[in-house]
Design a protein around this motif. Structure first.
Motif, PDB file in Angstrom:
ATOM      1  N   LYS A   2     -42.904  85.630 -37.432  1.00 56.07           N
ATOM      2  CA  LYS A   2     -43.000  84.755 -38.608  1.00 56.07           C
ATOM      3  C   LYS A   2     -43.680  85.459 -39.786  1.00 56.07           C
ATOM      4  CE  LYS A   2     -44.802  80.994 -36.472  1.00 56.07           C
ATOM      5  NZ  LYS A   2     -45.541  79.749 -36.484  1.00 56.07           N
ATOM      6  N   GLU A   3     -44.072  86.716 -39.559  1.00 55.20           N
ATOM      7  CA  GLU A   3     -44.726  87.554 -40.572  1.00 55.20           C
ATOM      8  C   GLU A   3     -46.100  87.030 -41.013  1.00 55.20           C
ATOM      9  OE1 GLU A   3     -41.988  88.614 -43.654  1.00 55.20           O
ATOM     10  OE2 GLU A   3     -40.511  89.355 -42.218  1.00 55.20           O
ATOM     11  N   ILE A   4     -46.728  86.267 -40.115  1.00 54.51           N
ATOM     12  CA  ILE A   4     -48.120  85.880 -40.381  1.00 54.51           C
ATOM     13  C   ILE A   4     -49.002  87.084 -40.036  1.00 54.51           C
ATOM     14  CG2 ILE A   4     -49.987  84.300 -39.747  1.00 54.51           C
ATOM     15  CD1 ILE A   4     -47.739  82.335 -38.861  1.00 54.51           C
ATOM     16  N   LEU A   5     -48.533  87.838 -39.038  1.00 54.77           N
ATOM     17  CA  LEU A   5     -49.226  89.065 -38.639  1.00 54.77           C
ATOM     18  C   LEU A   5     -48.257  90.230 -38.759  1.00 54.77           C
ATOM     19  CD1 LEU A   5     -50.705  88.174 -35.138  1.00 54.77           C
ATOM     20  CD2 LEU A   5     -51.965  88.361 -37.274  1.00 54.77           C
ATOM     21  N   SER A   6     -48.791  91.404 -39.129  1.00 58.13           N
ATOM     22  CA  SER A   6     -47.931  92.580 -38.951  1.00 58.13           C
ATOM     23  C   SER A   6     -48.684  93.531 -38.030  1.00 58.13           C
ATOM     24  CB  SER A   6     -47.568  93.182 -40.306  1.00 58.13           C
ATOM     25  OG  SER A   6     -48.337  94.303 -40.576  1.00 58.13           O
ATOM     26  N   LEU A   7     -48.031  93.935 -36.957  1.00 54.28           N
ATOM     27  CA  LEU A   7     -48.657  94.810 -35.961  1.00 54.28           C
ATOM     28  C   LEU A   7     -47.930  96.144 -35.977  1.00 54.28           C
ATOM     29  CD1 LEU A   7     -48.802  92.090 -33.225  1.00 54.28           C
ATOM     30  CD2 LEU A   7     -50.797  93.263 -34.130  1.00 54.28           C
ATOM     31  N   HIS A   8     -48.709  97.198 -36.125  1.00 54.25           N
ATOM     32  CA  HIS A   8     -48.107  98.492 -36.390  1.00 54.25           C
ATOM     33  C   HIS A   8     -48.847  99.530 -35.551  1.00 54.25           C
ATOM     34  CE1 HIS A   8     -48.073 101.910 -39.567  1.00 54.25           C
ATOM     35  NE2 HIS A   8     -47.072 102.069 -38.733  1.00 54.25           N
ATOM     36  N   ALA A   9     -48.146 100.070 -34.525  1.00 60.45           N
ATOM     37  CA  ALA A   9     -48.772 101.091 -33.682  1.00 60.45           C
ATOM     38  C   ALA A   9     -48.472 102.473 -34.261  1.00 60.45           C
ATOM     39  CB  ALA A   9     -48.230 100.981 -32.260  1.00 60.45           C
ATOM     40  N   VAL A  10     -49.528 103.278 -34.417  1.00 63.78           N
ATOM     41  CA  VAL A  10     -49.364 104.620 -35.003  1.00 63.78           C
ATOM     42  C   VAL A  10     -49.673 105.655 -33.925  1.00 63.78           C
ATOM     43  CG1 VAL A  10     -50.208 106.189 -36.792  1.00 63.78           C
ATOM     44  CG2 VAL A  10     -50.137 103.715 -37.224  1.00 63.78           C
ATOM     45  N   ASP A  11     -48.720 106.552 -33.702  1.00 64.60           N
ATOM     46  CA  ASP A  11     -48.885 107.571 -32.669  1.00 64.60           C
ATOM     47  C   ASP A  11     -49.703 108.737 -33.235  1.00 64.60           C
ATOM     48  OD1 ASP A  11     -48.692 109.382 -30.670  1.00 64.60           O
ATOM     49  OD2 ASP A  11     -46.501 109.270 -30.460  1.00 64.60           O
ATOM     50  N   ILE A  12     -50.931 108.861 -32.754  1.00 69.82           N
ATOM     51  CA  ILE A  12     -51.821 109.915 -33.278  1.00 69.82           C
ATOM     52  C   ILE A  12     -51.187 111.297 -33.087  1.00 69.82           C
ATOM     53  CG2 ILE A  12     -54.084 111.027 -32.949  1.00 69.82           C
ATOM     54  CD1 ILE A  12     -55.163 108.255 -32.106  1.00 69.82           C
ATOM     55  N   ARG A  13     -50.458 111.475 -31.968  1.00 68.60           N
ATOM     56  CA  ARG A  13     -49.890 112.791 -31.662  1.00 68.60           C
ATOM     57  C   ARG A  13     -48.922 113.258 -32.763  1.00 68.60           C
ATOM     58  NH1 ARG A  13     -50.441 115.311 -27.023  1.00 68.60           N
ATOM     59  NH2 ARG A  13     -50.971 113.418 -25.891  1.00 68.60           N
ATOM     60  N   GLU A  14     -48.278 112.310 -33.403  1.00 66.60           N
ATOM     61  CA  GLU A  14     -47.330 112.701 -34.459  1.00 66.60           C
ATOM     62  C   GLU A  14     -48.022 113.370 -35.631  1.00 66.60           C
ATOM     63  OE1 GLU A  14     -44.739 109.582 -35.700  1.00 66.60           O
ATOM     64  OE2 GLU A  14     -43.739 109.549 -33.740  1.00 66.60           O
ATOM     65  N   TYR A  15     -49.336 113.210 -35.706  1.00 60.26           N
ATOM     66  CA  TYR A  15     -50.073 113.797 -36.836  1.00 60.26           C
ATOM     67  C   TYR A  15     -50.735 115.122 -36.475  1.00 60.26           C
ATOM     68  CZ  TYR A  15     -48.916 109.636 -39.266  1.00 60.26           C
ATOM     69  OH  TYR A  15     -48.195 108.641 -39.876  1.00 60.26           O
TER      70      TYR A  15
END
Ligand code: ADE
Length: 483
Positions: free
Chosen positions: A28-41
């Motif tokens: 419903k876009e009340i929350l946005s959850l975004h997983a960031v892969d540290i290894r990609e950096y």
């Protein structure tokens, strides 16, 4: 609310939040959850992110560079609230969840291996948090626990407004036992009182169950609860002058920071409001040292406290002279001295009958964000953001004539009723009376005592309060806002 999770295992996070209540809030876009892969950096050609600790010791540490770059990719290098999950952190609690739920954006940093290079923690982390006295293999599960507890407090995530308020840890009590159909199961009958339809008895039974259970399994919580009850008992002896404190404590909003006899300091963390009453200037000075640094607003019961809070004193290490001319170390009273200005001086009004009031105007509805422009355009005492918060919390109501919003009322962030306004063309038709009566009835339904603050000299409002059956405090309080 935007949530970013910095992790070596994004798939753990993504899987967890696809379903159930949190998944639905994300859809419903009340929350946005975004997983960031540290290894990609990682800038290493083999995507290595860890190395041995300097000085020796077991295990590997996450290096600063990939963690920093992952963090910067979501924050742009700005100091966004960033939580590092670690057994060395402060214990997570419902209060902390409520505080974090107010943030527009959060970053969770999940450690792995033996930890993370201290230097990157110092540059990025605002909060070190542990979910308990045990050691897990990584920060992902603790992050998910925290996100679940925080997200469900974000308005709109749980369908039902009141469910977040009425459960375990609300008001320092564990939740009472619950029963559903059938009435008899395995020969065990559901408690008779719950089938009685007598809501007063049911509330009383549930409170007693909560108290017994908490006393038995969580004596620490129960001790806090009992102390609050005793303080409320004392304050009730002069109810009309202390109703703001009584209701803040009873509604489970405020915690006791200091209480010794007539010297009381309580703090409502959710809206950063400190309420203080002191038997002497000296006692007040001592309590102000203890008031949380984040305090935005003081509600003070004595004018001499205002003198301290508003005084333009010396700064830094300057000294001031005492009465005998001796040089004394400057006291800044926990950093509060001179930081505030008086916003208003008010009488308190309270409605003590437990009976609801008649409401003549029939079309009163809960307001939504579509009414924000109209409400904030007509309510000049507080900014648009404040009004938006009130609407989001579901505590603003409007009187309508057809589709036209002609007046509104609401509950302030610390729990007093207010934000009352009626459009010029609709005055003297009893709409303000209806709006306030409606709000009073909503507050009564929760089992609370409705009360409000009226600025000294506002005779029109005094008359309205008296007409509705509210009675007035004998002394005033002062509202002080941070400069
Ligand atoms: N990481 C490992 N154990 C943890 C705990 N108990 N709380 C938070 N983060 C952790």
């Amino acid at each position: 609310m935007k949530i970013h999770i910095l992790t070596l295992f994004p798939e753990m996070i993504e899987g967890c939040f696809k379903s159930s209540i949190i998944g639905r809030a994300a859809q419903k876009e009340i929350l946005s959850l975004h997983a960031v892969d540290i290894r990609e950096y990682s800038t290493d050609k083999h995507k290595k992110v860890d190395d041995y600790p300097y000085g020796g010791g077991a295990g590997m540490l996450l290096q600063a560079q990939p963690v920093y770059d992952a963090w910067k990719s979501v924050t742009g290098g700005e100091r966004v609230r960033t939580v590092y999950l670690t057994p060395q952190g402060v214990p997570f609690s419902q209060n902390m969840a409520a505080e974090l739920a107010e943030e527009p954006e959060l970053v969770f940093l999940c450690g792995h291996y033996e930890g993370i290079d201290q230097r990157v923690l110092e540059e990025t982390v605002t909060d070190y948090v542990s979910i308990g006295d045990y050691v897990l293999t990584g920060g992902e599960l603790p992050a998910m626990v925290m996100i679940d507890a925080v997200a469900r407090l974000v308005p709109g995530v749980l369908g039902n407004d009141s469910s977040a308020e009425e459960e375990s840890f609300f008001n320092d009590l564990l939740e009472y036992p619950q029963y559903t159909r059938p009435e008899v199961w395995h020969g065990r009958k559901a408690p008779e009182v719950l089938l009685s339809g007598d809501h007063r008895r049911i509330t009383q039974w549930r409170l007693e169950q909560s108290e017994h259970l908490t006393e038995k399994v969580r004596p620490d919580l129960y001790g806090r609860y009992e102390r609050k009850q005793r303080l409320v008992g004392q304050l009730l002896k002069d109810k009309r002058n202390h109703i703001h404190m009584i209701e803040s404590l009873r509604r489970g909003r405020a915690e006791i920071i200091w209480w010794e006899g007539e010297d009381i300091l309580i703090y409502d963390r959710k809206c950063a409001v400190c309420m203080i009453t002191a038997s002497s200037r000296k006692a007040g000075e001592k309590m102000l040292e203890l008031a949380p640094a984040e305090t935005e607003t003081f509600v003070s019961s004595q004018e001499y406290l205002n003198e301290i809070l508003c005084a333009d004193g010396p700064t830094g290490a300057q000294r001031e002279q005492d009465a005998c001319g001796n040089s004394a170390v400057f006291r800044d009273f926990g950093g509060h001295r001179g930081r505030y200005e008086v916003h208003s001086q008010c009488y308190q009004f309270l409605y003590t009958p437990k009976v609801p009031l008649p409401v003549k105007h029939k079309d009163i509805r809960k307001l939504t964000l579509e009414h924000l422009d109209s409400v904030s355009g007509h309510y000049s005492y507080e900014g648009r953001e404040y009004v938006e918060g009130r609407i989001r919390e579901g505590v603003m109501y409007g009187a309508f004539v057809g589709d036209l919003l002609v007046g509104f009322v609401g509950m302030h962030n610390e729990g007093s009723l207010g934000l009352l306004h009626v459009a010029d063309a609709y005055r003297r038709q009893g709409i303000a009376v209806s709006l306030e009566a409606y709000m009073i009835n909503r507050i009564l339904e929760k089992g609370w005592i409705p009360y409000g603050h009226v600025i000294v000299g506002n005779e029109m409002s005094f008359a309205l309060q008296e007409k509705l059956g509210l009675y007035r405090s004998s002394r005033t309080v002062w509202w002080l806002e941070r400069k």
